[in-house]
Scaffold this active site. Structure first.
Site, PDB file in Angstrom:
ATOM      1  N   THR A 182       0.823  -1.182   0.000  1.00  0.00           N
ATOM      2  CA  THR A 182       0.000   0.000   0.000  1.00  0.00           C
ATOM      3  C   THR A 182       0.871   1.250   0.000  1.00  0.00           C
ATOM      4  O   THR A 182       1.991   1.225   0.469  1.00  0.00           O
ATOM      5  CB  THR A 182      -0.739  -0.026   1.363  1.00  0.00           C
ATOM      6  OG1 THR A 182      -1.450  -1.213   1.451  1.00  0.00           O
ATOM      7  CG2 THR A 182      -1.571   1.180   1.629  1.00  0.00           C
TER       8      THR A 182
ATOM      9  N   ARG B 269     -12.764  -8.642  -0.006  1.00  0.00           N
ATOM     10  CA  ARG B 269     -11.972  -8.441   1.229  1.00  0.00           C
ATOM     11  C   ARG B 269     -11.507  -6.987   1.318  1.00  0.00           C
ATOM     12  O   ARG B 269     -10.940  -6.440   0.392  1.00  0.00           O
ATOM     13  CB  ARG B 269     -10.768  -9.374   1.212  1.00  0.00           C
ATOM     14  CG  ARG B 269      -9.769  -9.174   2.381  1.00  0.00           C
ATOM     15  CD  ARG B 269      -8.607  -8.309   1.982  1.00  0.00           C
ATOM     16  NE  ARG B 269      -7.563  -8.224   3.020  1.00  0.00           N
ATOM     17  CZ  ARG B 269      -6.545  -7.383   2.976  1.00  0.00           C
ATOM     18  NH1 ARG B 269      -6.419  -6.551   1.971  1.00  0.00           N
ATOM     19  NH2 ARG B 269      -5.652  -7.358   3.939  1.00  0.00           N
TER      20      ARG B 269
ATOM     21  N   GLY C 251      -8.957  -4.515   3.253  1.00  0.00           N
ATOM     22  CA  GLY C 251      -7.825  -4.453   4.169  1.00  0.00           C
ATOM     23  C   GLY C 251      -8.034  -3.309   5.137  1.00  0.00           C
ATOM     24  O   GLY C 251      -9.163  -2.835   5.334  1.00  0.00           O
ATOM     25  N   ASP C 252      -6.944  -2.862   5.731  1.00  0.00           N
ATOM     26  CA  ASP C 252      -7.056  -1.770   6.699  1.00  0.00           C
ATOM     27  C   ASP C 252      -7.023  -0.393   6.051  1.00  0.00           C
ATOM     28  O   ASP C 252      -7.387   0.601   6.674  1.00  0.00           O
ATOM     29  CB  ASP C 252      -5.931  -1.859   7.744  1.00  0.00           C
ATOM     30  CG  ASP C 252      -4.534  -1.853   7.117  1.00  0.00           C
ATOM     31  OD1 ASP C 252      -4.417  -2.149   5.907  1.00  0.00           O
ATOM     32  OD2 ASP C 252      -3.574  -1.570   7.843  1.00  0.00           O
TER      33      ASP C 252
ATOM     34  N   THR D 271       1.007  -0.148   6.912  1.00  0.00           N
ATOM     35  CA  THR D 271       1.029  -1.009   5.739  1.00  0.00           C
ATOM     36  C   THR D 271       1.299  -2.437   6.210  1.00  0.00           C
ATOM     37  O   THR D 271       1.723  -2.652   7.341  1.00  0.00           O
ATOM     38  CB  THR D 271       2.130  -0.583   4.756  1.00  0.00           C
ATOM     39  OG1 THR D 271       3.395  -0.681   5.414  1.00  0.00           O
ATOM     40  CG2 THR D 271       1.926   0.838   4.259  1.00  0.00           C
ATOM     41  N   GLY D 272       1.076  -3.382   5.308  1.00  0.00           N
ATOM     42  CA  GLY D 272       1.304  -4.783   5.661  1.00  0.00           C
ATOM     43  C   GLY D 272      -0.007  -5.508   5.886  1.00  0.00           C
ATOM     44  O   GLY D 272      -0.990  -5.245   5.205  1.00  0.00           O
TER      45      GLY D 272
ATOM     46  N   GLY E 287      -3.224  -5.963   6.913  1.00  0.00           N
ATOM     47  CA  GLY E 287      -4.320  -5.148   7.425  1.00  0.00           C
ATOM     48  C   GLY E 287      -5.171  -5.878   8.440  1.00  0.00           C
ATOM     49  O   GLY E 287      -5.761  -5.257   9.332  1.00  0.00           O
TER      50      GLY E 287
HETATM   51  N1  ASP Z   1      -2.350  -3.084   4.392  1.00  0.00           N
HETATM   52  C1  ASP Z   1      -2.780  -3.506   3.083  1.00  0.00           C
HETATM   53  C2  ASP Z   1      -3.943  -4.417   3.200  1.00  0.00           C
HETATM   54  O1  ASP Z   1      -4.048  -5.137   4.176  1.00  0.00           O
HETATM   55  C3  ASP Z   1      -1.745  -4.206   2.277  1.00  0.00           C
HETATM   56  C4  ASP Z   1      -0.360  -3.737   2.334  1.00  0.00           C
HETATM   57  O2  ASP Z   1      -0.069  -2.698   2.905  1.00  0.00           O
HETATM   58  O3  ASP Z   1       0.513  -4.442   1.809  1.00  0.00           O
HETATM   59  O4  ASP Z   1      -4.709  -4.485   2.255  1.00  0.00           O
END
Ligand code: ASP
Length: 326
Positions: free
Chosen positions: A165, A193, A195-196, A216-217, A219
């Site tokens: 993200t 789905r 995410g956050d 990020t990551g 979520g």
């Molecule tokens: N946080 C984002 C999600 O969960 C994905 C990402 O940041 O890689 O969709």
């Protein structure tokens, strides 16, 4: 004035910084910066070129939050539009709502004249085709797309470790703080789905009185821990930005089961301090930083904090086999 963006913000942070220096409001500067990342063909997790869901469709999530009014705008699972950050801003400006998703979001995007476009780039189509050919059994291929997807959902992993993200945090000359996010989410996710990134309080939060946070990551982890809101609330309760982020990491240690992976927490306070921590992150995880007076943004390494023993981020990533060379 300050801007923090994650690693994927490279194409946008100079624009955001320039606009802030020219006296533009943070909302405008953040939107413009995120749009640059959405358009960047090198970025495979935001806007055009993002990874698709299990059905091979790109679904986008985005949000923006004004820390001085606490108004937000967010869109989720949006298909067919190139700049979800701008549609999120339109939600904030034109609707009495804070978040719209799916068909409703696409309908709204059309109504406000947002730019439509094909989001699936060739490399993503190729990777998805490779996955489909080798993972989807013949019986399911025969009835596709009506096959049950639950078991295939185990392939829903991040195909590009350490790339995410995009998130932007900015404080403008009036001390107004803005947070913005935009993403295609995790590749091979279950359709629909979220995410956050569009969930205010999880993937982002801004309050000009105290500061802002964006993640990020995975979520799923920040949704469960309410991470972005927690960081800002901890600052409100008197913690420094350093301690607030530490406490939000501690909250994550309580998560049991579900998807436990990596999360990067980016936070600023209202006095120009910041902290970026990569939870379960990998060495080299970096972010972009700019403060008034600096000629250009600089890349800095995030602090690494391990909260799991088995280092899930270092396990082989199933999807990499389908994405090689794409
Ligand atoms: N946080 C984002 C999600 O969960 C994905 C990402 O940041 O890689 O969709």
């Amino acid at each position: 004035m300050i801007v923090i963006t994650n690693n994927e913000g490279k194409a946008g942070i100079p624009v955001t910084a320039r606009l802030l220096e020219a006296g533009k409001p943070g909302l405008e500067a953040v939107e413009a910066g995120v749009r640059m990342v959405e358009s960047d063909p090198e970025v495979r997790t935001v806007g055009h070129g993002g990874w698709p869901n299990l059905l091979g469709e790109v679904e986008l999530d985005a949000s923006i939050m004004c820390g001085s009014t606490l108004r937000t705008g967010a869109v989720g699972a949006l298909k067919g539009y190139l700049h979800p950050i701008s549609i999120a801003r339109e939600v904030m400006e034109r609707l009495p709502h804070e978040i719209i998703v799916g068909e409703g979001a696409a309908r709204f995007a059309h109504e406000v004249g947002a730019e439509a476009g094909d989001l699936l780039a060739d490399h993503s189509r190729q990777a998805w085709n490779n996955w489909y050919a080798s993972e989807v059994n013949q019986a399911d291929q025969d009835i596709w797309p009506n096959a049950a997807l639950i078991d295939y959902c185990h392939n829903a992993v991040d195909p590009e470790i350490g790339k995410d993200t995009t998130v932007f945090l900015a404080q403008d000359e009036h001390m107004d703080i803005t947070a913005g996010t935009s993403t295609s989410g995790w590749g091979w996710k279950y359709p629909g789905r979220l995410g956050d990134s569009p969930i205010i309080g999880a993937g982002s939060y801004a309050d000009s009185r105290y500061g802002a946070c964006a993640c990020t990551g995975a979520g799923e982890m920040t949704i469960r821990a309410g991470t972005a809101r927690a960081v800002v609330l901890y600052m409100k309760m008197g913690m420094s930005v350093q301690d607030a982020v530490e406490e939000a990491v501690n909250d994550m240690r309580a998560l049991k089961g579900g998807l436990i992976s990596r999360v990067t927490i980016h936070a600023i306070d209202n006095a120009g301090n910041h902290r970026v921590v990569a939870v379960n992150g990998i060495p080299g995880n970096f972010y972009w930083y700019w403060k008034s007076g600096m000629e250009q943004p600089e890349a800095r390494f995030a602090e690494l904090i391990q909260i799991t023993e088995d280092q899930p981020q270092n396990k082989p990533i199933a999807m990499s086999v389908y994405t090689q060379g794409t």
